[in-house]
Design an enzyme around this catalytic site. Sequence first.
Site, mmCIF file in Angstrom:
data_model
loop_
_atom_site.group_PDB
_atom_site.id
_atom_site.type_symbol
_atom_site.label_atom_id
_atom_site.label_comp_id
_atom_site.label_asym_id
_atom_site.label_seq_id
_atom_site.Cartn_x
_atom_site.Cartn_y
_atom_site.Cartn_z
ATOM 1 N N ASP A 1 3.489 -53.264 -98.695
ATOM 2 C CA ASP A 1 2.633 -54.425 -98.407
ATOM 3 C C ASP A 1 3.405 -55.699 -98.673
ATOM 4 O O ASP A 1 4.421 -55.701 -99.368
ATOM 5 C CB ASP A 1 1.383 -54.391 -99.295
ATOM 6 C CG ASP A 1 1.739 -54.426 -100.774
ATOM 7 O OD1 ASP A 1 1.775 -55.517 -101.352
ATOM 8 O OD2 ASP A 1 2.020 -53.342 -101.354
ATOM 9 N N ASP B 1 3.016 -59.082 -100.714
ATOM 10 C CA ASP B 1 2.204 -59.418 -101.874
ATOM 11 C C ASP B 1 1.246 -60.565 -101.566
ATOM 12 O O ASP B 1 1.447 -61.339 -100.633
ATOM 13 C CB ASP B 1 3.111 -59.758 -103.053
ATOM 14 C CG ASP B 1 2.569 -59.215 -104.363
ATOM 15 O OD1 ASP B 1 2.223 -58.022 -104.405
ATOM 16 O OD2 ASP B 1 2.491 -59.980 -105.331
#
Length: 264
Positions: free
Chosen positions: A204, A206
């Site tokens: 991902d 952040d």
Amino acid sequence: MHQNGRMLGVIGGSGFYTFLESEVRTVTVDTPYGRPSAPVTIGSVAGHAVAFLPRHGATHEYSAHTVPYRANLWALRKLGVRRVFGPCAVGSLDPAHGPGTVVVPDQLVDRTSGRADTYFDSGGIHVDFADPYCPTLRAAVTALPDVVDGGTMVVIQGPRFSTRAESRWFASAGFGLVNMTGYPESVLARELEICYATVALVTDLDAGIEAGEGVKTAEVFAQFQRNVEPFKQLIREAIARVAPERTCTHCLPHTGLTLPVELP
């Protein structure tokens, strides 16, 4: 196969609960620090004896801040492991390195608290740690295609993810990755004179890096599952590049002192 650093270790992160596929045996190991996260499985990869341990347990029983790190590293060393790859899931603080990117960091910053992070609980001791990762193991991974070489991984306490303000703060400091398990695993390996390298799979971006809903646990695990099989294959290919005997002396602590309990 267990002498002179010939057995390699792999400590799997979130979603990385199995690794070995053939001629596997399972070993239960006791340590002065309790049982490790799970029984250790031992098999063969590319001609190397390999010991595998899931960091969070076989079914993710341990959160990052409760992982028995000291028991895990001690158990591997007791079995003969002297070189360890530590694959893990990370958030990226750099939009150029999105989900699916594999990064081999060369530095870390510790932002954890309260974790047992040394085997030296008494006496005067200092441990060399300016360069936390083994250059020889790092090179075995960075030689592979499409792997990002270098970067700083900041390790947060967890179990919560970062706030947007924290993400922006970390990125402004020049950190590239954020993770919850990279410390104290790496320094405990150093104290046990084990070569160690983190191999990070980005799941991902952040929270503070992009507009949006922020990091969601379900999406992190789903992203890891989408990439875990190629990630495992990359670790196997890195193992194939490692020399049969350990020649690296970079990862010895050079403390001149012995551990307070017998070193296996």
